[in-house]
Design a protein around this motif. Structure first.
Motif, PDB file in Angstrom:
ATOM      1  N   TYR A  29      47.787  32.188  43.565  1.00  0.00           N
ATOM      2  CA  TYR A  29      48.618  33.379  43.741  1.00  0.00           C
ATOM      3  C   TYR A  29      50.053  33.013  43.391  1.00  0.00           C
ATOM      4  CZ  TYR A  29      50.822  31.700  48.062  1.00  0.00           C
ATOM      5  OH  TYR A  29      51.558  30.987  48.975  1.00  0.00           O
ATOM      6  N   LYS A  30      50.880  34.046  43.265  1.00  0.00           N
ATOM      7  CA  LYS A  30      52.288  33.827  42.939  1.00  0.00           C
ATOM      8  C   LYS A  30      53.128  34.589  43.962  1.00  0.00           C
ATOM      9  CE  LYS A  30      55.262  34.291  38.935  1.00  0.00           C
ATOM     10  NZ  LYS A  30      55.381  34.959  37.663  1.00  0.00           N
ATOM     11  N   ASP A  31      54.118  33.914  44.513  1.00  0.00           N
ATOM     12  CA  ASP A  31      55.079  34.580  45.396  1.00  0.00           C
ATOM     13  C   ASP A  31      56.053  35.341  44.490  1.00  0.00           C
ATOM     14  OD1 ASP A  31      57.084  35.341  47.089  1.00  0.00           O
ATOM     15  OD2 ASP A  31      57.234  33.410  48.129  1.00  0.00           O
ATOM     16  N   LEU A  32      56.049  36.665  44.584  1.00  0.00           N
ATOM     17  CA  LEU A  32      56.889  37.477  43.688  1.00  0.00           C
ATOM     18  C   LEU A  32      58.282  37.711  44.250  1.00  0.00           C
ATOM     19  CD1 LEU A  32      54.270  40.236  42.671  1.00  0.00           C
ATOM     20  CD2 LEU A  32      54.927  38.220  41.346  1.00  0.00           C
ATOM     21  N   GLY A  33      58.543  37.185  45.464  1.00  0.00           N
ATOM     22  CA  GLY A  33      59.828  37.447  46.123  1.00  0.00           C
ATOM     23  C   GLY A  33      59.779  38.761  46.880  1.00  0.00           C
ATOM     24  N   TYR A  34      60.750  38.991  47.720  1.00  0.00           N
ATOM     25  CA  TYR A  34      60.830  40.215  48.544  1.00  0.00           C
ATOM     26  C   TYR A  34      59.549  40.440  49.348  1.00  0.00           C
ATOM     27  CZ  TYR A  34      64.677  40.925  45.319  1.00  0.00           C
ATOM     28  OH  TYR A  34      65.801  40.742  44.570  1.00  0.00           O
TER      29      TYR A  34
ATOM     30  N   GLN B 148      46.063  35.771  41.805  1.00  0.00           N
ATOM     31  CA  GLN B 148      45.676  35.454  40.425  1.00  0.00           C
ATOM     32  C   GLN B 148      44.258  34.906  40.347  1.00  0.00           C
ATOM     33  OE1 GLN B 148      48.988  32.858  39.440  1.00  0.00           O
ATOM     34  NE2 GLN B 148      50.198  34.612  38.744  1.00  0.00           N
ATOM     35  N   LEU B 149      43.508  35.109  41.416  1.00  0.00           N
ATOM     36  CA  LEU B 149      42.145  34.556  41.441  1.00  0.00           C
ATOM     37  C   LEU B 149      41.198  35.298  40.510  1.00  0.00           C
ATOM     38  CD1 LEU B 149      39.978  32.699  42.604  1.00  0.00           C
ATOM     39  CD2 LEU B 149      39.852  34.179  44.608  1.00  0.00           C
TER      40      LEU B 149
ATOM     41  N   ASN C 181      29.350  37.950  39.896  1.00  0.00           N
ATOM     42  CA  ASN C 181      29.565  38.987  38.878  1.00  0.00           C
ATOM     43  C   ASN C 181      30.392  38.438  37.701  1.00  0.00           C
ATOM     44  OD1 ASN C 181      32.203  38.889  39.836  1.00  0.00           O
ATOM     45  ND2 ASN C 181      32.095  40.840  40.939  1.00  0.00           N
ATOM     46  N   GLY C 182      30.864  37.212  37.814  1.00  0.00           N
ATOM     47  CA  GLY C 182      31.608  36.591  36.717  1.00  0.00           C
ATOM     48  C   GLY C 182      33.014  37.144  36.545  1.00  0.00           C
ATOM     49  N   PHE C 183      33.479  37.890  37.547  1.00  0.00           N
ATOM     50  CA  PHE C 183      34.810  38.496  37.446  1.00  0.00           C
ATOM     51  C   PHE C 183      35.812  37.586  38.155  1.00  0.00           C
ATOM     52  CE2 PHE C 183      37.864  42.105  38.189  1.00  0.00           C
ATOM     53  CZ  PHE C 183      37.985  42.477  36.864  1.00  0.00           C
ATOM     54  N   ILE C 184      36.242  36.584  37.423  1.00  0.00           N
ATOM     55  CA  ILE C 184      37.125  35.551  37.976  1.00  0.00           C
ATOM     56  C   ILE C 184      38.050  35.089  36.854  1.00  0.00           C
ATOM     57  CG2 ILE C 184      35.303  33.820  37.543  1.00  0.00           C
ATOM     58  CD1 ILE C 184      36.409  32.201  39.918  1.00  0.00           C
ATOM     59  N   SER C 185      39.242  34.646  37.210  1.00  0.00           N
ATOM     60  CA  SER C 185      40.160  34.141  36.181  1.00  0.00           C
ATOM     61  C   SER C 185      39.626  32.812  35.635  1.00  0.00           C
ATOM     62  CB  SER C 185      41.556  33.934  36.770  1.00  0.00           C
ATOM     63  OG  SER C 185      42.008  35.148  37.329  1.00  0.00           O
ATOM     64  N   PRO C 186      39.883  32.525  34.362  1.00  0.00           N
ATOM     65  CA  PRO C 186      39.307  31.311  33.746  1.00  0.00           C
ATOM     66  C   PRO C 186      39.715  30.004  34.437  1.00  0.00           C
ATOM     67  CG  PRO C 186      40.170  32.803  32.064  1.00  0.00           C
ATOM     68  CD  PRO C 186      40.582  33.376  33.392  1.00  0.00           C
TER      69      PRO C 186
ATOM     70  N   PRO D  69      36.430  40.597  30.790  1.00  0.00           N
ATOM     71  CA  PRO D  69      36.623  39.306  31.476  1.00  0.00           C
ATOM     72  C   PRO D  69      35.309  38.605  31.812  1.00  0.00           C
ATOM     73  CG  PRO D  69      38.016  41.008  32.455  1.00  0.00           C
ATOM     74  CD  PRO D  69      37.087  41.708  31.511  1.00  0.00           C
ATOM     75  N   VAL D  70      34.250  39.381  32.036  1.00  0.00           N
ATOM     76  CA  VAL D  70      32.947  38.772  32.339  1.00  0.00           C
ATOM     77  C   VAL D  70      32.381  38.108  31.079  1.00  0.00           C
ATOM     78  CG1 VAL D  70      30.607  39.228  33.198  1.00  0.00           C
ATOM     79  CG2 VAL D  70      32.549  40.519  34.127  1.00  0.00           C
ATOM     80  N   LEU D  71      32.531  38.779  29.942  1.00  0.00           N
ATOM     81  CA  LEU D  71      32.071  38.180  28.674  1.00  0.00           C
ATOM     82  C   LEU D  71      32.848  36.892  28.387  1.00  0.00           C
ATOM     83  CD1 LEU D  71      31.675  41.381  26.414  1.00  0.00           C
ATOM     84  CD2 LEU D  71      29.976  40.282  27.885  1.00  0.00           C
ATOM     85  N   ASP D  72      34.153  36.925  28.713  1.00  0.00           N
ATOM     86  CA  ASP D  72      34.977  35.724  28.492  1.00  0.00           C
ATOM     87  C   ASP D  72      34.496  34.556  29.363  1.00  0.00           C
ATOM     88  OD1 ASP D  72      36.444  37.163  26.683  1.00  0.00           O
ATOM     89  OD2 ASP D  72      38.084  37.631  28.068  1.00  0.00           O
ATOM     90  N   ILE D  73      34.097  34.875  30.607  1.00  0.00           N
ATOM     91  CA  ILE D  73      33.602  33.811  31.495  1.00  0.00           C
ATOM     92  C   ILE D  73      32.276  33.258  30.973  1.00  0.00           C
ATOM     93  CG2 ILE D  73      32.618  33.403  33.814  1.00  0.00           C
ATOM     94  CD1 ILE D  73      35.698  33.207  33.720  1.00  0.00           C
ATOM     95  N   LEU D  74      31.432  34.139  30.441  1.00  0.00           N
ATOM     96  CA  LEU D  74      30.168  33.651  29.864  1.00  0.00           C
ATOM     97  C   LEU D  74      30.441  32.679  28.709  1.00  0.00           C
ATOM     98  CD1 LEU D  74      28.049  36.922  30.031  1.00  0.00           C
ATOM     99  CD2 LEU D  74      27.359  34.704  30.963  1.00  0.00           C
TER     100      LEU D  74
END
Ligand code: SF4
Length: 384
Positions: free
Chosen positions: A56-61, A67-68, A206-211, A246-251
């Motif tokens: 994850y990213k701390d965006l401030g405020y 980002q998972l 479901n393969g829906f995850i960041s690379p 994104p799922v195709l990319d993970i495959l």
């Protein structure tokens, strides 16, 4: 056949409630035991054993961006992400489900389904509450579509989980039922502990995850089953609240990494069952991933928000299988139709039965060191 009988014995035990008894004897989450690096997080009437999230990213405020997974939730202070199990506290982001599964069972690996990965073995299967999709046909919606305060959780830290899995005679730990992406940190730590204990790790997703997190996780996994829900963005958006690309990319990433993976396509009547869709998805798999990837066309049963649809006719599944075979795919299965010949593995060379299955049981096994016993053809998979 010795190992099959042993599996049958253990599975019978599980069926008779051994896994339920196991679950009942584990300490209730939130009150007993704390895993390393965790802290109590009070949310309303509930106390969570929270742990800082990894991606994850701390965006401030006071804002945070998770980002998972490709949803990339922007989460305000005191709020949770889409999957309901991750919370922002003053810009620091936490998982609320580390070491707190709401399901722990002993399953045959064929139930996942994996047909080319250590057949006849048992998988110690766990899940927490939450999901990053909302599939209208979800079979586990009671846990997947609930926040963790609405499920019955236990405290099961990674090392204990590995011990229980060994004691139960399991060969692997399976991260399954809901969506393991959303309990990523727990899955990662459990995979490391399981590996150290000599166990394998399999993810049903479901393969829906960041690379980046997927690549990190694959260092500890042995196999992945991806639910490819359909082959159109429209279906993913309307039926699952997700995205296809994104799922195709993970495959593609799994292929590049070289880890073992299988694909399940749940055939839902009138929604993703045309010849065109079957041709498109099979042509893409054969052309991009290769013809050796096992593909399971699985039968839909009315559930959750899609109780108005009938179960998938067997002839539709047979049509999908015929189209896949025509596209060149060598290992095409029919799922959720016990006793159908499409449950069995056939040698693509001599056409004889290699592994005959009836439901989750293996009744005939004709592989020798990963090769067809009759003609010597090499069969892709993890066999020992
Ligand atoms: S894992 Fe959950 S919180 Fe993070 S981006 Fe995905 S849905 Fe949002």
């Amino acid at each position: 056949m010795d190992f099959i009988s042993r599996r049958r014995f253990l599975y019978d035990l599980a069926e008779k409630g051994a896994s339920l008894a196991l679950f009942a004897q584990l300490p209730k989450a939130g009150f007993l035991g704390r895993s390393k690096g965790s802290k109590d997080l009070v949310d309303g009437k509930h106390i969570f054993v929270a742990r800082e999230a990894m991606y994850y990213k701390d965006l401030g405020y006071g804002m945070a961006e998770c980002q998972l997974c490709p949803k990339r939730c922007t989460v305000a202070d005191q709020q949770r992400g889409f999957c309901r199990v991750r919370k922002n506290l003053h810009g620091k982001y936490y998982t609320l489900v580390h070491s707190n599964p709401c399901a722990a069972h002993i399953d045959p690996i064929e139930k996942k389904p994996f047909f080319h990965f250590l057949p006849t073995t048992l998988a110690f299967s766990i899940a927490t509450a939450g999901c990053n999709f909302v599939c209208k046909f979800c079979q586990n919606w009671e846990i997947a579509q609930s926040p963790p305060e609405r499920t019955n959780n236990v405290y099961l830290p990674p090392e204990k989980l590995a011990q229980y899995a060994k004691k139960a005679g399991c060969t692997s730990v399976a991260y399954t039922y809901s969506e393991p992406v959303i309990f990523y940190e727990y899955m990662l730590d459990a995979s490391i502990a399981a590996k150290e204990a000599g166990l394998k790790n399999v993810m049903i997703t479901n393969g829906f995850i960041s690379p980046e997190p997927m690549e990190e996780l694959c260092r500890h996994l042995d196999a992945v089953k991806i639910d490819l829900k359909a082959f159109t963005e429209e279906y993913y958006k309307e039926i699952c609240a997700g995205q296809l690309q994104p799922v195709l990319d993970i495959l593609k990433l799994l292929k590049k990494i070289g880890i073992w993976y299988e694909i399940v396509y749940l055939v839902v009547p009138t929604l993703n069952d045309t010849d065109r869709e079957f041709e498109d998805v099979c042509t893409w798999i054969a052309g991009t991933l290769g013809k050796d990837v096992p593909v399971h066309f699985s039968r839909f049963y009315p559930n959750y928000m899609l109780r108005n649809l009938p179960m998938t006719p067997v002839r539709t599944l047979e049509r999908a299988r015929a189209i896949a075979t025509k596209a060149g795919l060598k290992y095409v299965y029919i799922g959720n139709v016990p006793g159908h010949e499409g449950e069995s593995t056939f040698c693509p060379n001599c056409k004889k039965v290699l592994i005959r299955r009836a439901g989750y049981n293996v009744t005939e096994y004709n592989l020798n060191k990963g090769k067809c016993k009759f003609c010597g053809e090499i069969i892709p998979g993890v066999w020992s």
